[in-house]
Design an enzyme around this catalytic site. Sequence first.
Site, PDB file in Angstrom:
ATOM      1  N   ASP A 175      25.296  -1.674   1.652  1.00 32.26           N
ATOM      2  CA  ASP A 175      25.524  -0.350   2.182  1.00 32.26           C
ATOM      3  C   ASP A 175      24.990   0.658   1.150  1.00 32.26           C
ATOM      4  OD1 ASP A 175      26.950   1.784   3.628  1.00 32.26           O
ATOM      5  OD2 ASP A 175      28.299   1.755   1.905  1.00 32.26           O
TER       6      ASP A 175
ATOM      7  N   ASP B  55      25.918   4.723   0.916  1.00 34.58           N
ATOM      8  CA  ASP B  55      26.848   5.745   0.445  1.00 34.58           C
ATOM      9  C   ASP B  55      28.130   5.123  -0.092  1.00 34.58           C
ATOM     10  OD1 ASP B  55      25.431   8.174   1.152  1.00 34.58           O
ATOM     11  OD2 ASP B  55      25.743   7.570   3.226  1.00 34.58           O
TER      12      ASP B  55
END
Length: 301
Positions: free
Chosen positions: A50, A52
Amino acid sequence: FTVLRQRVHVRISIPELSNTTVFMKDRERVQNILQSMMKAGSNTLQVISDFDMTLTRFAHNGNRCPTCHNILDNSKLISDECKEKLTELFNTYYPIEIDVSRSVEEKLPLMVDWWTKAHELLVQQKIRKDLLAMVVRESNAMLREGYQLFFGHLHEHSIPLLIFSAGIGDILEEVIRQAGVFHPNVNVFSNYMDFDESGVLKAFKGELIHIYNKREGALLNTGHFQELRTRPNVLLMGDSLGDLTMADGVQDMENILKIGFLNDKVEERKQAYLDSYDIVLVKDETLEVPNGILLYLTGNK
Ligand code: TMP
Ligand code: MG
């Protein structure tokens, strides 16, 4: 407990696994997965992460760091009125995103609402493509400590890194480009902006990726995983329980090791994270543990 820690240290020599930020429900299982992955060799490995709050920091000197959306929201390309609305959305929906008392089924339509409303607001702002690099340069975007080693090591060993983000692809790419780590082994699945002929944002392309539909996003990209079918061992990194499905498109998976960053609401969420991530990193703003694991898996130790 101490004895177990020492055993991990001795048996698989990843000293970072003894860091105080590291929590595991089943250390033995983690060891076994790591050993199988190491034996299989780094040419069978792929990394799916991922963006953020996983590759980027959650906080720095007590201040929250921006997500891809925040980088844009806080910029001078957005009017004050629009900023207010985006902040209001964040203050409404972020607490829902991290609320353990609500089920994914309950949260999912609310997350779609958040993303849809935010993207509508952004499209109204007539954002110019040629100003995005400046926006990122002037932002407080921060990759986690140890990012050079992380990206550099994967590049050096030709290990594919898929960055799978419900953020904004154009912004995310700019962040890693400006950090000098957008190497050729990096691929990105994310929400990309669509610009008109004059370079002004008119929409977002393709299917929306939000925090709870990464599985669907993965299954739409079968071509990518088909190309990587000789790499059935996966290191997955995320900070949300929604990130756990990022590897659902991987073909003939053999081993997966899931590392979860638990940044916020630690006490409420710890058990849920321990139950679903193999390694939970609590308030750890660095990539030390993933780096230690990668060094082990590539035989550099
Ligand atoms: P990620 O998949 O790369 O972690 O990106 C999703 C994050 O983006 C999630 O934590 C929520 C955040 N977000 C904002 O900060 N502002 C927004 O307007 C939206 C829609 C999402
Ligand atoms: Mg995230």
